[in-house]
Design an enzyme around this catalytic site. Structure first.
Site, mmCIF file in Angstrom:
data_model
loop_
_atom_site.group_PDB
_atom_site.id
_atom_site.type_symbol
_atom_site.label_atom_id
_atom_site.label_comp_id
_atom_site.label_asym_id
_atom_site.label_seq_id
_atom_site.Cartn_x
_atom_site.Cartn_y
_atom_site.Cartn_z
ATOM 1 N N SER A 132 0.835 -1.206 0.000
ATOM 2 C CA SER A 132 0.000 0.000 0.000
ATOM 3 C C SER A 132 0.864 1.248 0.000
ATOM 4 O O SER A 132 1.975 1.252 0.537
ATOM 5 C CB SER A 132 -0.877 -0.009 1.257
ATOM 6 O OG SER A 132 -1.401 1.277 1.503
ATOM 7 N N TYR A 156 -1.599 -0.161 11.201
ATOM 8 C CA TYR A 156 -1.897 -0.844 9.929
ATOM 9 C C TYR A 156 -0.729 -0.655 8.961
ATOM 10 O O TYR A 156 -0.210 -1.607 8.385
ATOM 11 C CB TYR A 156 -3.184 -0.294 9.304
ATOM 12 C CG TYR A 156 -3.288 -0.597 7.835
ATOM 13 C CD1 TYR A 156 -3.083 0.395 6.880
ATOM 14 C CD2 TYR A 156 -3.534 -1.892 7.401
ATOM 15 C CE1 TYR A 156 -3.129 0.112 5.533
ATOM 16 C CE2 TYR A 156 -3.601 -2.184 6.048
ATOM 17 C CZ TYR A 156 -3.389 -1.178 5.117
ATOM 18 O OH TYR A 156 -3.430 -1.459 3.789
ATOM 19 N N LYS A 160 2.112 -3.355 7.164
ATOM 20 C CA LYS A 160 2.469 -3.447 5.738
ATOM 21 C C LYS A 160 3.978 -3.282 5.573
ATOM 22 O O LYS A 160 4.624 -4.041 4.847
ATOM 23 C CB LYS A 160 1.745 -2.364 4.923
ATOM 24 C CG LYS A 160 0.268 -2.629 4.673
ATOM 25 C CD LYS A 160 0.033 -3.865 3.814
ATOM 26 C CE LYS A 160 -1.452 -4.088 3.550
ATOM 27 N NZ LYS A 160 -1.740 -5.339 2.827
HETATM 28 C C1 WQD Z 1 -9.233 9.972 0.995
HETATM 29 C C2 WQD Z 1 -9.437 11.465 1.151
HETATM 30 C C3 WQD Z 1 -9.670 12.140 3.440
HETATM 31 C C4 WQD Z 1 -13.455 10.133 4.242
HETATM 32 C C5 WQD Z 1 -6.642 5.051 2.876
HETATM 33 C C6 WQD Z 1 -5.739 4.290 3.771
HETATM 34 C C7 WQD Z 1 -4.576 3.761 2.988
HETATM 35 C C8 WQD Z 1 -5.044 3.020 1.750
HETATM 36 C C9 WQD Z 1 -5.958 3.882 0.909
HETATM 37 C C10 WQD Z 1 -5.107 0.643 2.236
HETATM 38 C C11 WQD Z 1 -8.645 12.030 2.322
HETATM 39 C C12 WQD Z 1 -10.960 12.411 2.653
HETATM 40 C C13 WQD Z 1 -12.298 10.588 3.615
HETATM 41 C C14 WQD Z 1 -14.480 11.054 4.574
HETATM 42 C C15 WQD Z 1 -13.156 12.827 3.651
HETATM 43 N N1 WQD Z 1 -5.739 1.833 2.081
HETATM 44 N N2 WQD Z 1 -12.173 11.908 3.330
HETATM 45 N N3 WQD Z 1 -14.300 12.364 4.260
HETATM 46 O O1 WQD Z 1 -6.775 8.092 3.816
HETATM 47 O O2 WQD Z 1 -6.040 8.436 1.392
HETATM 48 O O3 WQD Z 1 -5.984 6.186 2.395
HETATM 49 O O4 WQD Z 1 -7.039 4.272 1.771
HETATM 50 O O5 WQD Z 1 -3.986 0.362 2.038
HETATM 51 O O6 WQD Z 1 -3.889 2.883 3.841
HETATM 52 O O7 WQD Z 1 -5.251 5.186 4.735
HETATM 53 O O8 WQD Z 1 -8.164 7.232 1.881
HETATM 54 O O9 WQD Z 1 -10.564 7.291 1.395
HETATM 55 O O10 WQD Z 1 -9.813 7.462 3.822
HETATM 56 O O11 WQD Z 1 -9.442 9.388 2.278
HETATM 57 O O12 WQD Z 1 -13.023 14.031 3.384
HETATM 58 O O13 WQD Z 1 -15.553 10.689 5.158
HETATM 59 O O14 WQD Z 1 -10.820 11.695 1.455
HETATM 60 O O15 WQD Z 1 -9.391 13.200 4.345
HETATM 61 O O16 WQD Z 1 -8.219 13.339 1.980
HETATM 62 P P1 WQD Z 1 -6.700 7.608 2.428
HETATM 63 P P2 WQD Z 1 -9.566 7.794 2.392
#
Ligand code: WQD
Length: 351
Positions: A132, A156, A160
């Site tokens: 990841s 997490y 990884k």
């Molecule tokens: C994306 C953007 C949030 C939810 C995660 C894991 C990472 C990988 C990919 C596994 C960010 C914003 C989110 C919400 C929001 N997974 N957001 N409101 O954090 O980039 O990565 O998924 O390996 O390990 O951390 O993905 O979808 O949580 O967030 O504004 O209700 O959307 O702040 O900018 P992230 P995400």
């Protein structure tokens, strides 16, 4: 590329990325034995996969098994010879990993030790690992290359990174190991048929499943975490990649492993190389679904980075792979899944 006659072992094969990858493996001629412990999936996923696999359905087999179950894994490896393993199985919720670090280390890290011991016992040393972009922590610069510094910022992420380090050590100690570490960016979308998709258990942590549930009227509004970032519209940027592109990337990785006498342990980013902001994703999903996605601008979420997107040269050079789908396709396919199965794999089946 053809995987005719190849037999692939897939862990976490009923999961979001695993299920889509198994179908694409079949399309490329492979046979697949998949396991899943159902801790974050449903037996019904296999029925949806069989429907899509058509006449290739008999080329895939499912066994309920946990990667920590050494006896169960041994029984499978005694009965079949595998050309390569794709290892998806693992807990993956960042927030949950902070509350339950021991469960994450036991399941993700110790479980992988058990799997590798069985693979070694049966001389199967070809591995495609589901890593990841989280191993990059809060990146200093974008696009992120595979040479960027590695730093975990959650339990997490540490599981990884520890798994990656274990693979690197194994490949140094025994040159017969051939390992590709696929570092996904943000997997979203669904199978174009609408028959397979992501089914988050509980309140979605990730952006797109949450947006989907707002569009379905299952949630009142989306909280936009941060609108004061130094980005064009103030919201954070990510590299969203279609799950079908990810699936094709895994097939290309298996072909690369099987075609490379000497490979060692190599990391490869799987991303589009393009970044999209939260507000851009809201607009794309509204266009795809025809639904309004109510949202409120809130404070930043601790631990989030401003902007993350992949350098994609390594995947193009080493795998001959490049993402094909854009954000609009991802949202159209995700909406096809959501509108057909609004409760995911718990949607009642029409009689
Ligand atoms: C994306 C953007 C949030 C939810 C995660 C894991 C990472 C990988 C990919 C596994 C960010 C914003 C989110 C919400 C929001 N997974 N957001 N409101 O954090 O980039 O990565 O998924 O390996 O390990 O951390 O993905 O979808 O949580 O967030 O504004 O209700 O959307 O702040 O900018 P992230 P995400």
């Amino acid at each position: 590329m053809s995987l005719d006659g190849k037999n692939i072992f897939v862990t976490g094969g009923l999961g979001f990325i695993g299920s889509h990858t198994v179908l694409v493996l079949l399309e490329h001629g492979a046979k697949v034995h998949l396991i899943d412990n159902l801790s974050n999936s449903f037996p019904r996923v296999f029925d949806h996969m069989k429907k899509l696999a058509g006449d290739k359905a008999d080329k895939m087999k499912y066994t309920k098994c946990d990667i920590n179950d050494k006896e169960g894994l041994t029984k499978i490896f005694e009965a079949e010879t595998f050309d390569c393993v794709i290892h998806f199985a693992g807990f993956k919720a960042v927030g949950e990993s902070v509350e339950k670090p021991l469960e994450y280390y036991r399941n993700n890290f110790v479980g992988t030790v058990v799997l590798l011991e069985v693979m070694r016992q049966f001389k199967c040393k070809n591995m495609v690992f589901s890593s990841s972009c989280t191993v990059y922590g809060l990146p200093e610069e974008v696009p992120i290359t595979e040479a960027a510094p590695l730093k975990a910022i959650s339990p997490y992420g540490r599981t990884k990174l520890f798994q990656e380090d274990m693979f690197r050590d194994i490949a140094v100690g025994d040159k017969e190991w051939r390992v590709l570490l696929l570092r996904y960016f943000n997997p979203i979308g669904a199978h174009p048929s609408g028959e397979l998709g992501e089914h988050p258990v509980g309140i979605p942590n990730n952006l797109m499943p949450y947006i989907q549930q707002v569009a379905l009227g299952q949630r009142e509004f989306l909280r936009v975490f941060g609108s004061d970032y130094p980005t064009p519209d103030g919201t954070a940027i990510r590299d969203y990649i279609h799950v079908m592109d990810l699936a094709e990337g895994h097939v290309a990785a298996v072909a690369k492993v099987l075609a490379s006498p000497e490979l060692g342990c190599t990391p490869i980013n799987l991303g589009t190389g393009k970044g999209s902001s939260v507000l851009e994703m809201i607009r794309a999903f509204e266009a795809a679904s025809g639904k309004k996605v109510e949202h409120k601008l809130m404070d930043r979420r601790p631990g989030d980075s401003v902007a993350v997107w992949a350098a994609t040269e390594t995947a193009e050079r080493e795998l001959g792979w490049k993402a094909k789908y854009g954000v609009d396709d991802m949202c159209v396919h995700q909406w096809a899944w959501a509108s057909k199965y609004p409760q995911g794999y718990e949607t009642p089946i029409a009689e």
